[in-house]
Design an enzyme around this catalytic site. Structure first.
Site, mmCIF file in Angstrom:
data_model
loop_
_atom_site.group_PDB
_atom_site.id
_atom_site.type_symbol
_atom_site.label_atom_id
_atom_site.label_comp_id
_atom_site.label_asym_id
_atom_site.label_seq_id
_atom_site.Cartn_x
_atom_site.Cartn_y
_atom_site.Cartn_z
ATOM 1 N N SER A 137 0.840 -1.201 0.000
ATOM 2 C CA SER A 137 0.000 0.000 0.000
ATOM 3 C C SER A 137 0.870 1.245 0.000
ATOM 4 O O SER A 137 1.995 1.218 0.502
ATOM 5 C CB SER A 137 -0.878 0.013 1.252
ATOM 6 O OG SER A 137 -1.476 1.293 1.421
ATOM 7 N N TYR A 150 -2.766 -0.566 9.884
ATOM 8 C CA TYR A 150 -2.633 -0.954 8.477
ATOM 9 C C TYR A 150 -1.341 -0.378 7.892
ATOM 10 O O TYR A 150 -0.584 -1.079 7.208
ATOM 11 C CB TYR A 150 -3.860 -0.433 7.719
ATOM 12 C CG TYR A 150 -3.892 -0.769 6.239
ATOM 13 C CD1 TYR A 150 -4.344 -2.015 5.811
ATOM 14 C CD2 TYR A 150 -3.504 0.163 5.282
ATOM 15 C CE1 TYR A 150 -4.395 -2.317 4.454
ATOM 16 C CE2 TYR A 150 -3.557 -0.128 3.933
ATOM 17 C CZ TYR A 150 -4.012 -1.378 3.521
ATOM 18 O OH TYR A 150 -4.047 -1.672 2.185
#
Lengths: 259, 226
Positions: A137, A150
């Site tokens: 990501s 995350y």
């Protein structure tokens, strides 16, 4: 002729979002594909529609990880490519993140990737080389406070990619990361376990002034899996429309829209 | 002569304080007049550091969340709820590639080197937010910046730890909580930098990741002589 003719690929979390886009693109490029996922019904539906094979597996169960790799290798007759993609997101700053949420995110996004990589490496060596692409990501490159755990998990994944690239490289196995920005359908549309998360129309846009798509990410994954990416190893590729390129990258997109 | 940084009267918690790097931090902070509590699993060594430095030793196993919570709770209680400085250094090493790291070891490293840091940081963040701010310093390693593939899992967890330090900096800014990561190379002394980061001398420094390696990690050194 496809760019992945003859390639045998395993895509984890391949029944929805980015994983499904990758699986379908790989199929179109001539690869034989097995997808894993937690949702049996969705897996069967995708299998029928896209011509991929489906094996049910939850990455949080290490027994299921190794048995799903064994099943995939048996169905494909070997393995050339792993795309590690199965992940979860939790919306909270770190200081507001509970133990339960932290454990769920790290277990799936980090330990799950490690388990799949380790389970696949012997098969990739047996095939005489191959590649692993980890869907990471942009939050792993530059953290985002709204998704603290995350962001941490993806930073760790990027380092996992670097370490694996060094140890697997001598066996002809390339290991790379794709770091998407907000993608629809993708992680950001599944926030909180809802199948329909925030409307992408309300998202802050990157300089390219549009939302990223599963196809954008699948394109990068195809590049890494194909002969075109033959010398890419340990590469951390942002596919985020320029969002992480500057402190105030998003203000450019606003100006573009207003014009 | 040691420079005084105006830290007298402040309270600090140092985790993993019995390691060489962290015990140097305990010693330096104590010399600055800071009330230091430090954790460790090696009791005889902890007691000996305590008697040498004047810090208080808290026996703690950071692979056990209840043990960590007890130690952090005691440290915060000892300073009347107002913790000013957190130095985190607890962690374990494992030599091996990713593939040579057994699942149980990977999980243990995740727990001790990363989850424990997050949980201790979260508890101290709360105390600091309630009392007008503070400074967190995570002592990591150069392996968190560039992969050390011989200690792969350690490198992975250290990268995550630097992300934790950065995120606490971004979240803590409105509450005057600062957070930085220090990455020494083995054998270098990071205590002076840790003490400076703990002090108001570094008031605008937050979210930084600082190498302490004499320049070794600044660029690749290609030796062409051989």
């Amino acid at each position: 002729m496809g760019r992945l003719d003859g390639i045998r690929a395993l895509v984890t979390g391949g029944t929805s979002g980015i994983g499904a886009s990758v699986a379908q693109r790989f199929r179109c490029e001539g690869a034989a594909v097995v997808c894993t996922g937690r949702d049996e019904a969705r897996g069967r539906e995708l299998a029928a529609r896209a011509g991929v094979d489906f094996v049910r597996a939850d990455v949080r169960d290490s027994g299921a990880v190794s048995s799903s790799v064994t099943a995939a290798v048996a169905r494909l007759g070997g393995l050339d490519v792993l795309v590690a993609n199965a992940g979860v997101i939790h919306e909270a700053q770190l200081s507001e993140t509970t133990d339960e949420a932290w454990d769920a995110v790290l277990e799936t996004n980090l330990t799950g990737y490690y388990l799949y990589a380790v389970a696949c490496l012997p098969h990739l060596r047996a095939a005489g080389g191959g590649s692993i692409t980890m869907i990471s990501s942009d939050a792993g490159v530059w953290g985002e406070t709204a998704i603290g755990a995350y962001s941490v998990s993806k930073r760790a994944v990027n380092m996992l990619v670097a370490a694996l690239a060094v140890e697997a490289g001598p066996h002809g196995i390339r290991v790379n990361a794709v770091c998407p920005g907000d993608t629809a359908p993708g992680m950001a549309t599944y926030v909180g376990g809802r199948s329909e998360g925030p409307d992408p129309a309300s998202w802050t846009l990157p300089p390219l002034a549009r939302v990223g798509t599963g196809a954008d990410v699948a394109s990068a994954a195809t590049f890494f899996a194909s002969a075109d990416g033959a010398f890419c190893n340990g590469s951390i590729l942002l596919v985020d429309g320029g969002m992480r390129a500057s402190l105030r990258a998003s203000s450019v997109a606003r100006e573009v829209k207003q014009r | 002569m040691t420079v005084r940084l105006g830290l007298a009267g402040r309270c600090a918690l140092v985790t993993g304080g019995t390691s060489n790097i962290a015990s140097a931090c305990v010693s330096r902070l104590c010399a600055e007049g800071v009330a230091v509590a430090f954790t460790g699993s090696n009791s005889p060594r902890g007691e000996s550091i305590a008697s040498e430095t004047g810090g208080s030793f808290l026996e703690c196993d950071h692979s056990d969340r209840a043990s960590t919570d007890r130690a952090v709770g005691k440290a915060i209680e000892r300073c009347g709820g107002r913790l000013d400085i957190l130095v985190t250094n607890a962690g374990m090493q494992f030599e091996g590639s990713v593939e040579d790291t057994p699942e149980a070891v990977f999980r243990e490293l995740l727990e001790v080197n990363l989850t424990s840091l997050f949980r201790v940081g979260r508890a101290c963040f709360e105390s600091m937010r309630a009392h007008g701010g503070g400074s967190m310093i995570h002592v990591g390693s150069e392996a968190g910046i560039r992969a050390a593939h011989e200690t792969a899992a350690y490198s992975v967890m250290t990268a995550g730890a630097i992300a934790v330090a950065e995120l606490f900096a971004a979240e803590g800014a409105p509450y005057r909580i600062r957070s930085n990561a220090v990455c020494p190379r083995a054998g270098t002394d990071a205590a002076a930098l840790v003490a400076w980061l703990a002090s108001d001398e570094s008031a605008s420094v937050s979210g930084a990741t600082l190498r302490v390696d004499g320049g070794a990690g600044a660029a690749m050194l290609v030796d062409t002589r051989t």
